[in-house]
Design an enzyme around this catalytic site. Sequence first.
Site, PDB file in Angstrom:
ATOM      1  CG  ASP A  62      47.448 -15.571  -5.137  1.00  0.00           C
ATOM      2  OD1 ASP A  62      47.376 -14.498  -4.514  1.00  0.00           O
ATOM      3  OD2 ASP A  62      48.240 -16.482  -4.834  1.00  0.00           O
ATOM      4  CG  ASP A  94      50.419 -17.328   1.772  1.00  0.00           C
ATOM      5  OD1 ASP A  94      49.401 -16.681   1.447  1.00  0.00           O
ATOM      6  OD2 ASP A  94      51.258 -17.727   0.953  1.00  0.00           O
TER       7      ASP A  94
HETATM    8  C1  GLA Z   1      50.188 -17.007  -2.568  1.00  0.00           C
HETATM    9  C2  GLA Z   1      48.946 -17.687  -1.995  1.00  0.00           C
HETATM   10  C3  GLA Z   1      49.287 -19.134  -1.647  1.00  0.00           C
HETATM   11  C4  GLA Z   1      49.768 -19.859  -2.897  1.00  0.00           C
HETATM   12  C5  GLA Z   1      50.951 -19.125  -3.520  1.00  0.00           C
HETATM   13  C6  GLA Z   1      51.313 -19.700  -4.885  1.00  0.00           C
HETATM   14  O1  GLA Z   1      51.200 -16.891  -1.621  1.00  0.00           O
HETATM   15  O2  GLA Z   1      48.477 -17.004  -0.867  1.00  0.00           O
HETATM   16  O3  GLA Z   1      48.158 -19.792  -1.096  1.00  0.00           O
HETATM   17  O4  GLA Z   1      48.702 -19.944  -3.825  1.00  0.00           O
HETATM   18  O5  GLA Z   1      50.671 -17.738  -3.693  1.00  0.00           O
HETATM   19  O6  GLA Z   1      52.340 -19.016  -5.545  1.00  0.00           O
END
Ligand code: GLA
Length: 403
Positions: free
Chosen positions: A153, A224
Amino acid sequence: MRFATALTLAALALASLPITALAQSSASSQVVAATPPMGWNSWNYFAERVTDKDIRAAADQIVASGMRDAGYVYINIDDTWEGERDATGLLHTNSKFPDMKALADYVHSKGLKLGIYSGPGTKTCGGYAASLGHELQDAQMYAAWGIDYLKYDLCSFIPDVMQKQAPHDEAAQMRLMHAAYEKMGKALQSTHRPIVYSLCQYGWDSPWEWAPALGGNSWRTTGDIEPHWDRIYTILEQQAGLEKYAGPGHWNDPDMLEVGNGKLSLVENRSHFSMWAMLASPLLAGNDLPNMKPEITAILTNRDVIAIDQDHLGKQASRVYADGEVEVWTRPLSGGAMAVAILNAGSDRIATHPFHLNLAALGLHGSQQAKNLWTGSTMQLTENMPIELPSHDILLLRITAPK
Ligand code: GLA
């Protein structure tokens, strides 16, 4: 940050890769994630609260609910398992995860696989330790634990590296991002353990153009997901046109499932699941498995719908046409079959805006026999037939012998 010019940057990224690296990554991606990965991830329900106990309970329940036998094998720990690095740079778990190797052994003993989470910056999105400067060490540690899937990420890599090293040069920032993903891709490959490599950088700089060459098995296409229809539909709309980039070993990822979460109605849960299957998306459930309602289990374990997602051709659906707020998506399936999804994305019943099926627009000639994958019944489709669907509902069909 604005999205950079995709084509130029993808060309730059590819140009910087030696041919052997491209050949190796495409050879290994035929083995890893030959069909879209299926499993469960902790984030959408537990977020930062997840513990070792929750992961074990999820593993137990994925077996007890029949989900494992329906194809869900990855149990993925998302952010917040990380502790501190010691003097040798080795990353330890925090107190919520006392023994990761023992947890991996437990998950594997159930016939399942274990996934984990990190990122290319100093910190994860939740502010925990990430992999910058420790990529190989972390990859080797994952392999030693028996990890089978890594979600990587972007998060603090943006301020830590991209903005610091190339403050006003967006193209250079994107090259730094590509290099960071390539670095972990190579580190994972060097362990010789088949680890699914899932890129999470929210669709910046069209990752579908460059992620497969860096060893990526999937890449997020958007920001997200959230457990309400508007967000799910917004993400769906952004998938149209990306179908040509998906295939065995490399998948578009419109984010993890929200089936069973938030304020989604039964119909919306069904439509969300149907469309993610049409999109050949990874199917990573994100709900509270031990307290799952039977109607949610029924959605997640519908074998006919899963078979669409997992079809070996790996051809993601295209949106063929829209008529008002009704959308018709199709995807070719192995053996010459075809899946058709008719979605009422509007807030009214179609009855108030009569919808008539245009078979010719789908490349079909006259009447067709189809299976309704939510009722199991057989139906005859005829040219121009009226179809009535409640708001947000879907008619998901399999035509085994299209004419
Ligand atoms: C980001 C990702 C999510 C999750 C969070 C965790 O927002 O896109 O899917 O993994 O981080 O902190």
